[in-house]
Design a protein around this motif. Structure first.
Motif, PDB file in Angstrom:
ATOM      1  N   GLU A 195     -12.232  79.432  -9.873  1.00 41.70           N
ATOM      2  CA  GLU A 195     -13.021  80.064  -8.822  1.00 41.70           C
ATOM      3  C   GLU A 195     -14.503  79.990  -9.198  1.00 41.70           C
ATOM      4  OE1 GLU A 195     -11.496  84.005  -8.504  1.00 41.70           O
ATOM      5  OE2 GLU A 195      -9.584  83.378  -7.604  1.00 41.70           O
ATOM      6  N   PRO A 196     -15.396  79.971  -8.211  1.00 45.02           N
ATOM      7  CA  PRO A 196     -16.826  79.893  -8.530  1.00 45.02           C
ATOM      8  C   PRO A 196     -17.353  81.219  -9.094  1.00 45.02           C
ATOM      9  CG  PRO A 196     -16.503  80.068  -6.159  1.00 45.02           C
ATOM     10  CD  PRO A 196     -15.136  79.920  -6.765  1.00 45.02           C
ATOM     11  N   VAL A 197     -17.651  81.242 -10.376  1.00 39.50           N
ATOM     12  CA  VAL A 197     -18.081  82.460 -11.052  1.00 39.50           C
ATOM     13  C   VAL A 197     -19.404  82.188 -11.777  1.00 39.50           C
ATOM     14  CG1 VAL A 197     -17.492  84.206 -12.762  1.00 39.50           C
ATOM     15  CG2 VAL A 197     -15.691  83.192 -11.356  1.00 39.50           C
ATOM     16  N   TYR A 198     -20.344  83.107 -11.627  1.00 37.18           N
ATOM     17  CA  TYR A 198     -21.700  82.988 -12.174  1.00 37.18           C
ATOM     18  C   TYR A 198     -22.056  84.330 -12.797  1.00 37.18           C
ATOM     19  CZ  TYR A 198     -26.895  82.612 -11.611  1.00 37.18           C
ATOM     20  OH  TYR A 198     -28.260  82.613 -11.772  1.00 37.18           O
ATOM     21  N   LEU A 199     -22.199  84.374 -14.136  1.00 33.83           N
ATOM     22  CA  LEU A 199     -22.343  85.629 -14.865  1.00 33.83           C
ATOM     23  C   LEU A 199     -23.608  85.639 -15.721  1.00 33.83           C
ATOM     24  CD1 LEU A 199     -18.678  85.853 -16.183  1.00 33.83           C
ATOM     25  CD2 LEU A 199     -19.599  87.074 -14.207  1.00 33.83           C
TER      26      LEU A 199
END
Length: 346
Positions: A195-199
């Protein structure tokens, strides 16, 4: 004589009463059209010509950037699984991408390689000059320097996207960032790399969801990296500039990659863009006072017990941190209260 004096006295009294009545009338009229409230400020508009616009009051908050970036109320997505249990039962594979230069390769980059870098599944150092050292990639940049950081980072992501498809997560960090990999792995277990995840540490500027500090380090899932490269190649995302973290954040936002809340259940930050002294002791820098979406604190509430990164860490301090974290302990300490700073109480 007395009669004349009485007549003159009556005239004076009448004149005074008339003058008082006239002044009272003027004051009452002045209150009706001369002074008006406007957003909490009182403006005298008696000299403003008819049809002229009333000037707006000055803003209460002044942003630091000379380009006057627009601040936004960031609405985070918070992983549903954080209320339950981690989604990834298997160990997550993390590739660490470290920005360095030929002048700091044998100092800062070496300290990273000797400490936290060895705990990544793979660590690569990207530099601007050819090198024979292992795990060092030379980027043939058309232009070099801080004004072209976006170009450097775009080339890095393009390189790993082409040559390293087997990793789940990609951590971008500077050579003065210290990362606690065990805490990062635990945090990533609440997400799926498909899934597109940006942390990272979120700053409330430039887009409605803000962007993540480059100095604090930020993490992209495999799918987020796919979307980033699609935006760069086909959707006119910036390919060069001086603020790579801003440009990457804007591109991810345009491709529908949402930011996630990286604070723990006590609202304490895990990624830190300032120095350890700024966060732990204070005073907070102007950047930490104005930029973070989650207000920064000092003292023991500055940082999650499951903190992931700190910025502006010198090579000596990296070795010191490594000894404190991995070779020292406190006899009899009860860790139960901080075993999981992310899962919400049921």
């Amino acid at each position: 004589m007395w009669t004349l004096f009485r007549k003159r006295g009556n005239c004076v009294v009448i004149c005074l009463i008339t003058l008082f009545t006239f002044v009272t009338f003027l004051l009452q009229t002045q209150q009706q059209f001369n002074v008006i409230p406007f957003d909490g400020n009182v403006l005298n508009v008696s000299r403003i010509a008819k049809g002229h616009k009333i000037p707006k009051p000055l803003p209460q908050k002044i942003t630091l950037s000379t380009s006057s970036p627009e601040k936004h109320e960031v609405k985070f997505r918070r992983p549903i699984a954080r209320n339950k249990s981690p989604q990834s039962p298997l160990p997550t594979s993390i590739m660490c991408l470290v920005l360095t230069t030929h002048t700091t390769l044998l100092s800062k980059a070496k300290a990273v390689n000797d400490t936290w870098g060895k705990r990544c599944n793979k660590t690569i150092f990207f530099t601007n000059r050819p090198s024979t050292l292992p795990n060092v990639i030379y980027l043939d940049l058309a232009k070099d320097g801080r004004k072209h950081l976006t170009d450097k980072v775009v080339r890095i992501f393009d390189y790993v996207h082409t040559h390293f498809t087997e990793y789940d997560w990609f951590l971008k960090a500077d050579d003065d960032t210290y990362v606690i990999l065990e805490n990062l792995r635990h945090f990533l277990s609440y997400f799926k790399s498909t899934e597109p995840v940006y942390l990272g540490q979120n700053y409330k500027l430039y887009t409605k969801q803000g962007y993540h500090s480059g100095g604090a380090g930020y993490v992209l899932s495999k799918e987020a990296l796919n979307k980033l490269m699609f935006g760069i190649k086909y959707k006119n995302c910036p390919k060069d500039g001086k603020d790579e973290d801003v440009d990457i954040g804007k591109c991810l936002d345009s491709q529908g990659v949402s930011v996630y809340d990286t604070t723990d259940k006590f609202n304490r930050e895990t990624f830190h863009g300032g120095t350890m002294e700024d966060h732990m002791v204070g005073p907070l820098s102007d950047l930490l006072k104005n930029y973070p979406s989650t207000p920064s604190k000092t003292g023991k509430d500055c940082c999650s017990t499951s903190t992931i990164t700190f910025h502006y860490v010198t090579p000596k301090m990296m070795y010191i941190l490594d000894i404190f974290l991995y070779h020292l302990t406190v006899y009899g300490r009860n860790y139960s209260s901080s075993q999981n700073a992310f899962a919400l109480d049921q």
